[in-house]
Design a protein around this motif. Structure first.
Motif, PDB file in Angstrom:
ATOM      1  N   THR A  48      -0.248-112.807 -24.858  1.00 42.57           N
ATOM      2  CA  THR A  48       0.608-112.588 -26.039  1.00 42.57           C
ATOM      3  C   THR A  48       1.716-113.634 -26.145  1.00 42.57           C
ATOM      4  OG1 THR A  48       1.999-111.084 -24.758  1.00 42.57           O
ATOM      5  CG2 THR A  48       0.254-110.067 -26.085  1.00 42.57           C
ATOM      6  N   GLY A  49       1.664-114.629 -25.263  1.00 43.27           N
ATOM      7  CA  GLY A  49       2.666-115.696 -25.313  1.00 43.27           C
ATOM      8  C   GLY A  49       3.919-115.381 -24.507  1.00 43.27           C
ATOM      9  N   LYS A  50       3.913-114.250 -23.824  1.00 42.63           N
ATOM     10  CA  LYS A  50       5.091-113.918 -22.999  1.00 42.63           C
ATOM     11  C   LYS A  50       4.874-114.382 -21.551  1.00 42.63           C
ATOM     12  CE  LYS A  50       6.253-109.786 -25.608  1.00 42.63           C
ATOM     13  NZ  LYS A  50       5.960-108.360 -25.622  1.00 42.63           N
ATOM     14  N   TYR A  51       5.984-114.663 -20.866  1.00 40.47           N
ATOM     15  CA  TYR A  51       5.839-115.122 -19.475  1.00 40.47           C
ATOM     16  C   TYR A  51       5.527-113.952 -18.530  1.00 40.47           C
ATOM     17  CZ  TYR A  51      10.756-113.697 -19.131  1.00 40.47           C
ATOM     18  OH  TYR A  51      11.922-112.982 -19.169  1.00 40.47           O
ATOM     19  N   ILE A  52       5.100-114.318 -17.323  1.00 41.94           N
ATOM     20  CA  ILE A  52       4.681-113.312 -16.327  1.00 41.94           C
ATOM     21  C   ILE A  52       5.905-112.728 -15.615  1.00 41.94           C
ATOM     22  CG2 ILE A  52       3.359-112.996 -14.155  1.00 41.94           C
ATOM     23  CD1 ILE A  52       1.577-113.510 -16.657  1.00 41.94           C
ATOM     24  N   THR A  53       5.921-111.415 -15.539  1.00 48.27           N
ATOM     25  CA  THR A  53       7.030-110.746 -14.832  1.00 48.27           C
ATOM     26  C   THR A  53       6.561-110.038 -13.555  1.00 48.27           C
ATOM     27  OG1 THR A  53       6.639-108.781 -16.171  1.00 48.27           O
ATOM     28  CG2 THR A  53       8.387-110.288 -16.919  1.00 48.27           C
ATOM     29  N   ASP A  54       5.273-109.670 -13.538  1.00 42.48           N
ATOM     30  CA  ASP A  54       4.774-108.848 -12.419  1.00 42.48           C
ATOM     31  C   ASP A  54       3.488-109.439 -11.829  1.00 42.48           C
ATOM     32  OD1 ASP A  54       6.294-106.923 -14.346  1.00 42.48           O
ATOM     33  OD2 ASP A  54       6.199-105.863 -12.422  1.00 42.48           O
ATOM     34  N   ILE A  55       3.376-109.351 -10.522  1.00 42.00           N
ATOM     35  CA  ILE A  55       2.173-109.831  -9.831  1.00 42.00           C
ATOM     36  C   ILE A  55       1.537-108.632  -9.133  1.00 42.00           C
ATOM     37  CG2 ILE A  55       1.304-111.423  -8.057  1.00 42.00           C
ATOM     38  CD1 ILE A  55       2.851-112.926 -10.197  1.00 42.00           C
ATOM     39  N   VAL A  56       0.238-108.469  -9.306  1.00 41.29           N
ATOM     40  CA  VAL A  56      -0.447-107.381  -8.595  1.00 41.29           C
ATOM     41  C   VAL A  56      -1.481-108.004  -7.656  1.00 41.29           C
ATOM     42  CG1 VAL A  56      -1.867-105.315  -8.800  1.00 41.29           C
ATOM     43  CG2 VAL A  56      -0.142-105.818 -10.543  1.00 41.29           C
ATOM     44  N   ASN A  57      -1.289-107.802  -6.364  1.00 40.43           N
ATOM     45  CA  ASN A  57      -2.264-108.295  -5.386  1.00 40.43           C
ATOM     46  C   ASN A  57      -3.286-107.185  -5.135  1.00 40.43           C
ATOM     47  OD1 ASN A  57      -2.612-110.536  -3.081  1.00 40.43           O
ATOM     48  ND2 ASN A  57      -3.101-108.534  -2.208  1.00 40.43           N
ATOM     49  N   ILE A  58      -4.545-107.460  -5.473  1.00 37.79           N
ATOM     50  CA  ILE A  58      -5.601-106.465  -5.249  1.00 37.79           C
ATOM     51  C   ILE A  58      -6.423-106.934  -4.050  1.00 37.79           C
ATOM     52  CG2 ILE A  58      -7.519-105.189  -6.301  1.00 37.79           C
ATOM     53  CD1 ILE A  58      -6.406-106.016  -9.058  1.00 37.79           C
ATOM     54  N   GLY A  59      -6.324-106.219  -2.956  1.00 39.82           N
ATOM     55  CA  GLY A  59      -7.038-106.614  -1.737  1.00 39.82           C
ATOM     56  C   GLY A  59      -6.753-105.592  -0.657  1.00 39.82           C
ATOM     57  N   ILE A  60      -7.511-105.665   0.413  1.00 39.74           N
ATOM     58  CA  ILE A  60      -7.323-104.690   1.500  1.00 39.74           C
ATOM     59  C   ILE A  60      -7.462-105.387   2.851  1.00 39.74           C
ATOM     60  CG2 ILE A  60      -9.749-103.908   1.690  1.00 39.74           C
ATOM     61  CD1 ILE A  60      -8.527-100.980   1.728  1.00 39.74           C
ATOM     62  N   GLY A  61      -6.991-104.742   3.917  1.00 39.93           N
ATOM     63  CA  GLY A  61      -7.069-105.348   5.259  1.00 39.93           C
ATOM     64  C   GLY A  61      -6.243-106.619   5.288  1.00 39.93           C
ATOM     65  N   GLY A  62      -6.850-107.686   5.771  1.00 39.77           N
ATOM     66  CA  GLY A  62      -6.136-108.958   5.856  1.00 39.77           C
ATOM     67  C   GLY A  62      -5.736-109.499   4.492  1.00 39.77           C
ATOM     68  N   SER A  63      -6.419-109.079   3.458  1.00 38.53           N
ATOM     69  CA  SER A  63      -6.094-109.564   2.114  1.00 38.53           C
ATOM     70  C   SER A  63      -4.958-108.737   1.506  1.00 38.53           C
ATOM     71  CB  SER A  63      -7.332-109.483   1.221  1.00 38.53           C
ATOM     72  OG  SER A  63      -8.392-110.196   1.808  1.00 38.53           O
ATOM     73  N   HIS A  64      -4.349-107.891   2.313  1.00 41.89           N
ATOM     74  CA  HIS A  64      -3.277-107.025   1.834  1.00 41.89           C
ATOM     75  C   HIS A  64      -2.101-107.002   2.815  1.00 41.89           C
ATOM     76  CE1 HIS A  64      -1.815-102.659   2.011  1.00 41.89           C
ATOM     77  NE2 HIS A  64      -1.204-103.175   0.981  1.00 41.89           N
TER      78      HIS A  64
END
Ligand code: F6P
Length: 543
Positions: free
Chosen positions: A143-159
């Motif tokens: 929508t042309g707006k900047y990023i405010t939030d990051i969601v890391n989706i992962g488990i174990g070592g990826s989390h």
């Protein structure tokens, strides 16, 4: 690596004889015998991390004998094999090169593989450019707006790595809000959606294999929710990032090639925070701080490779741990952190240590008849002082503890003495656990027994290490994590097991996929043992 049965070594036998003597010693007597005990049993890393291991049930002779075990198990060459990129992860036919990720510029580093060096360099550059565009609001959502939030989706070592490090480095965080989706529990998604705006959120799907059930299930539902808002698939390119070894699967999911970050097969999941799997860390603390994290680890790598074993911090800590685990038969080790920001540290160590060394077959393919990985657990002080510490003070179990404490706090509140009080508790606990307050022999007289004094008796003699750190900053944290990584590595080498696979977890994953099919069909389950069938059928009846 040598595949010797450690119990058949001369050193092990010597240690066992020695143990019979030492087991009767009390830590407080060891201090009485050696007025320089602290000096003799402590080391300081770069004037930043003081490691005091004097409050242990060890003597100079114990260390000598433990070092001889390390030598007999050929630890020196095992370390070099890892640093040289030999395929020491034999059961998966892979090299183990997380050390390479943080030593691109280090001249002590022995890896000659230029292709690997080049790809790490390229990746770091990509991470830098990408993270800066997000942080500096150059990267815009659909929508042309900047990023405010990051969601890391992962488990174990990826989390766990990204979660632990980003929490530990909260004082270094920028404007971006970081969230984690790991467990396969709809609750997490529901709660997440209350906090983020889809058009200002970046979803990082981090999975080395890109097949892990939890991660893929969460990622697919997030994609569905996203497309409900953004309608067009092409909008995904502003919001979805894939980190994996498996490029094909990432692209098939609908992630743009330019949003793909490679994980190499020589980086184990639980050792991956130094790689692109650490992208959420970089986004939250910035690239410069990430480089400092790598630098801290790199300096510890150098210490580990170059320092003679008698002054080598990871080696000594690994040996002390083996001493308790195998001779005193202590089952567990507690990690107590006196810093709220480090609250995920013991969870992180649970995976790196227990997934690495929870093995019962040795490198000769024999069933082991000695102890391998310890149970790691812990909490934050002082909370745990009011829960499980009673058992440490007066229970019947030997539980070695690591105390991790920053000297400086980032949060002195209204000139209050919070931090002094926090630290006074740490000093008090390490002292009380080791020295106790008395000796049962003093309670022989009836008057004192009648006065109930005996119940207040604390024997002490609970071993512990203290890690006094100037402050929890990226450099020091990098060093601390690498210290534990190397400690775990040494334990695996000396105990003659393969530390870098996790076949037990793979087995668990396989069974759950199979059972999912059973849960979805309408038939009575007869596939398994009587208990599992009955549980599944009870579930089916009431679901
Ligand atoms: O828990 C087992 C394991 O294989 C870990 O080693 C790994 O970190 C985790 O699963 C996640 O795997 P992936 O990154 O492939 O999704």
């Amino acid at each position: 690596m040598k595949n010797t049965n450690p119990k058949n070594t001369v050193s092990w036998k010597n240690l066992f004889k020695h143990y019979k003597k030492v087991k009767k010693y009390h830590i407080k007597d060891l201090f009485l015998k050696d007025i320089n005990r602290f000096k003799n049993f402590s080391l300081c890393f770069k004037k930043k991390i003081l490691i005091d291991f004097s409050k242990n049930r060890i003597t100079q002779n114990t260390i000598k004998k433990l070092l001889s075990l390390a030598n007999e198990m050929d630890l020196k060459n095992a370390i070099r094999s890892m640093y040289f990129g030999k395929k020491i992860n034999k059961t998966e036919n892979r090299a183990v090169l997380h050390v390479a990720l943080r030593n691109l510029k280090s001249n002590f580093y022995v890896l000659k593989n230029l292709k690997i060096k080049f790809s790490i360099k390229k990746m770091l550059k990509k991470i830098k450019i990408f993270s800066e565009s997000i942080i500096n609001k150059k990267w815009l959502g659909y929508t042309g707006k900047y990023i405010t939030d990051i969601v890391n989706i992962g488990i174990g070592g990826s989390h766990l790595g990204p979660l632990m490090v980003s929490k530990a480095l909260t004082p270094f965080k920028n404007r971006l809000k970081l969230h984690f989706l790991s467990n396969i529990d709809g609750t997490n998604i529901k709660e997440l959606l209350k906090k983020v705006k889809i058009d200002q959120t970046l979803f990082i799907i981090c999975s080395k294999t890109f097949t892990t059930q939890e991660t893929l299930t969460n990622a697919k539902i997030i994609k569905k929710i996203f497309l409900k808002h953004a309608i067009l698939k092409k909008n995904m390119k502003y919001h979805f990032i894939g980190i994996s070894e498996n490029e094909k699967k990432v692209l098939k999911f609908g992630i743009e090639k330019k949003n793909f970050f490679k994980l190499w097969n020589w980086v184990g999941g639980r050792y991956s925070l130094w790689s692109a799997a650490g992208l959420s860390i970089v986004l939250s603390i910035g690239f410069k701080n990430f480089l400092l994290l790598l630098k801290g680890a790199s300096d510890m790598d150098k210490h580990f490779l170059k320092t003679p074993f008698k002054k080598n911090i990871p080696v000594l800590l690994a040996l002390i741990s083996i001493w308790y685990n195998n001779f005193f038969k202590s089952e567990t080790e507690a990690v107590i952190v006196y810093d709220e920001y480090l609250s995920h540290f013991y969870e992180y160590l649970q995976q790196s240590s227990m997934e690495s060394n929870g093995k019962n077959i040795d490198r000769n393919m024999n069933l082991v008849n000695w102890q391998t990985g310890s149970i790691i657990w812990g909490s934050t002080g002082t909370n745990c002082q009011h829960s499980f510490f009673q058992l440490l003070h007066q229970g019947t179990k030997l539980i070695p503890c690591d105390f991790i404490v920053p000297i400086k706090t980032y949060n002195s509140v209204f000139n209050s003495d919070h931090h002094l009080k926090l630290l006074s508790n740490f000093f008090a606990q390490t002292k009380a656990l080791s020295f106790g307050n008395n000796n049962i022999k003093n309670f022989k007289n009836k008057k004192e027994v009648n006065s109930n004094k005996i119940f207040k008796n604390c024997f002490g003699n609970q071993p512990n290490n203290s890690f006094l750190i100037t402050e929890i900053n990226p450099y020091n944290l990098g060093s601390l994590i690498a210290l534990y990584e190397h400690k775990i590595f040494c334990q695996g080498v000396i105990l003659n097991i393969f530390s870098f696979d996790q076949w037990g977890v793979e087995y668990g994953k396989k069974i759950s996929v199979e059972i999912l099919k059973v849960l979805k069909n309408k038939y009575k389950c007869k596939n398994y043992d009587n208990s599992t069938n009955s549980l599944i059928n009870f579930f089916k009846k009431f679901k």
